[in-house]
Scaffold this motif. Structure first.
Motif, short mmCIF file in Angstrom:
data_model
loop_
_atom_site.label_atom_id
_atom_site.label_comp_id
_atom_site.label_asym_id
_atom_site.label_seq_id
_atom_site.Cartn_x
_atom_site.Cartn_y
_atom_site.Cartn_z
N PHE A 286 0.79 -1.23 0.00
CA PHE A 286 0.00 0.00 0.00
C PHE A 286 0.83 1.28 0.00
N ASN A 287 2.14 1.15 0.22
CA ASN A 287 3.02 2.32 0.27
C ASN A 287 2.44 3.40 1.20
N GLU A 288 1.97 2.94 2.33
CA GLU A 288 1.29 3.83 3.28
C GLU A 288 1.80 3.57 4.69
N PRO A 289 2.33 4.58 5.36
CA PRO A 289 2.81 4.39 6.74
C PRO A 289 1.64 4.27 7.72
N ILE A 290 1.87 3.64 8.86
CA ILE A 290 0.83 3.46 9.87
C ILE A 290 1.36 3.92 11.22
N ASN A 291 0.49 3.93 12.22
CA ASN A 291 0.87 4.29 13.59
C ASN A 291 1.13 3.02 14.39
N VAL A 292 2.18 3.05 15.19
CA VAL A 292 2.59 1.85 15.92
C VAL A 292 2.84 2.17 17.40
N LEU A 293 2.37 1.29 18.27
CA LEU A 293 2.72 1.32 19.69
C LEU A 293 3.65 0.15 19.96
N LEU A 294 4.82 0.45 20.49
CA LEU A 294 5.77 -0.58 20.90
C LEU A 294 5.78 -0.66 22.42
N SER A 295 6.08 -1.83 22.94
CA SER A 295 6.13 -2.02 24.38
C SER A 295 7.56 -2.25 24.84
N TYR A 296 7.95 -1.53 25.87
CA TYR A 296 9.28 -1.70 26.46
C TYR A 296 9.48 -3.14 26.93
N ALA A 297 8.39 -3.83 27.24
CA ALA A 297 8.48 -5.23 27.69
C ALA A 297 8.97 -6.16 26.58
N VAL B 236 4.36 -11.38 33.46
CA VAL B 236 5.03 -11.96 32.29
C VAL B 236 6.29 -11.19 31.91
N ALA B 237 6.63 -10.15 32.66
CA ALA B 237 7.85 -9.38 32.40
C ALA B 237 8.42 -8.91 33.73
N ASN B 238 9.73 -8.84 33.78
CA ASN B 238 10.44 -8.39 34.97
C ASN B 238 11.17 -7.09 34.62
N LEU B 239 10.47 -5.98 34.77
CA LEU B 239 11.02 -4.67 34.43
C LEU B 239 11.09 -3.81 35.68
N SER B 240 11.94 -2.80 35.64
CA SER B 240 12.07 -1.88 36.78
C SER B 240 11.90 -0.45 36.31
N LEU B 241 11.46 0.39 37.21
CA LEU B 241 11.34 1.81 36.91
C LEU B 241 12.71 2.39 36.56
N ALA B 242 13.73 2.00 37.30
CA ALA B 242 15.08 2.51 37.04
C ALA B 242 15.54 2.14 35.64
N GLY B 243 15.25 0.91 35.22
CA GLY B 243 15.63 0.48 33.88
C GLY B 243 14.91 1.28 32.80
N LEU B 244 13.61 1.53 33.00
CA LEU B 244 12.84 2.31 32.04
C LEU B 244 13.37 3.73 31.95
N ILE B 245 13.65 4.34 33.09
CA ILE B 245 14.18 5.70 33.10
C ILE B 245 15.51 5.77 32.36
N SER B 246 16.37 4.82 32.61
CA SER B 246 17.66 4.78 31.93
C SER B 246 17.48 4.65 30.42
N TYR B 247 16.56 3.77 30.01
CA TYR B 247 16.31 3.56 28.58
C TYR B 247 15.79 4.85 27.93
N LEU B 248 14.83 5.51 28.59
CA LEU B 248 14.22 6.69 28.00
C LEU B 248 15.17 7.89 27.98
N LYS B 249 16.08 7.97 28.91
CA LYS B 249 17.05 9.07 28.88
C LYS B 249 17.92 9.00 27.63
N ILE B 250 18.16 7.77 27.16
CA ILE B 250 18.98 7.59 25.97
C ILE B 250 18.14 7.58 24.70
#
Length: 293
Positions: A20-31, A64-78
């Motif tokens: 379709f040569n058409e871009p779409i909107n995507v939600l990705l999960s940090y998990a 179903v996932a083992n994530l931490s707030l500290a890890g998310l903050i670190s990821y988003l800062k970069i």
């Protein structure tokens, strides 16, 4: 209004672009920040209009996932600049989770980040807090309380009454009639994947009666009784039209939907359905005078 395809597959995204040569909107999960995640974020970015990031809080809450707030903050800062928006690490999904979730919201803000807060109680002071703070131009509704139209409408207009400029994201919401009638700016759904995974395709039947002409059609998989309001492919009353649509649009046949790659084929079909559903909703909103946001 934007429809975000949650946890989109890079393979489906690439094929949709090729057709379709058409871009779409995507939600990705940090998990699920693996190789497929990175392909969409970096390699296939030109195939996407907007990318937003879910914090993975739901996956944590479900165990179903083992994530931490500290890890998310670190990821988003970069990497935070790679996303158009991202959300709070709201791991308490109960109706009384505000006290826990606001702590994470504030910690992320103190780290220099700008997460969208997620309200889980539509009826206490949670929404009022976010609106009256004057800090947020976006609020997400992630509540299990949004299971009927009146409650969702109450929350939406509670926000809009407090500040009409605040935009609203509805987590996991895809109901056509509701989205046609409410000034919701964006929503997300995994139905492009989950529907196909369980053997269903979505098809907008232009000659069917009624306002919502979106049909769920069971094609293959585990033998089951199809729920009322859904259809089976082999007995679908408009099968000739459906066959023509699949052939002309995707070069697919019913046999493809029963074959080795059937889940992928159905996910592609369903992705296209929701891409076009976004347009149908926005066209209907214009007719009804509901802001597109």
């Amino acid at each position: 209004m934007k429809f975000y395809h949650a946890s989109m597959s890079s393979r489906v995204l690439k094929r949709h672009w090729e057709l379709f040569n058409e871009p779409i909107n995507v939600l990705l999960s940090y998990a699920y920040a693996g190789s497929d995640f990175l392909e969409i974020l970096l390699k296939y970015r030109m195939m996407v209009i907007s990318i937003i990031l879910d914090s993975g809080a739901w996956s944590v809450a479900q165990g179903v996932a083992n994530l931490s707030l500290a890890g998310l903050i670190s990821y988003l800062k970069i990497n935070g600049h790679l996303f158009d928006r991202y959300f709070n690490f709201d791991t308490d999904f109960s109706n009384n989770g505000f006290a826990n979730n606001i702590v994470n919201q504030i910690k992320m803000e103190k780290a220099g980040l700008g997460p969208i807060p997620v309200a889980h109680n539509l009826f206490d002071g949670e929404i009022d807090y976010y609106v009256q703070s004057g800090k947020y131009n976006y609020i997400a509704l992630g509540s299990s309380q949004t299971t009927n139209f009146d409650d969702l409408a109450y929350a939406v207009y509670r926000i809009k009454k407090g500040n009409p400029d605040i935009r609203i994201h509805w987590f996991g919401g895809s109901k056509f009639e509701w989205l046609c009638n409410l000034p919701i700016a964006s929503c997300d759904t995994t139905s492009w994947a989950s529907t196909g995974k369980f053997g269903f395709i979505r098809y907008w039947n232009p000659i069917a009666e009624g306002f919502n002409k979106g049909h769920s059609i069971y094609t293959s998989g585990v033998i089951k009784n199809v729920e009322p309001g859904k259809y089976e492919y082999v007995t679908y009353p408009w099968r000739k039209d459906l066959d023509k649509y699949l052939h002309d649009t995707f070069s697919l046949t019913f046999h493809d939907l029963c074959g080795y790659d059937s889940a992928y084929d159905m996910q592609l079909i369903n992705t296209r359905f929701f891409v076009e559903q976004e347009r149908r909703i926005n066209e209907e909103r214009v007719k009804r005078g509901i802001p597109l946001e």
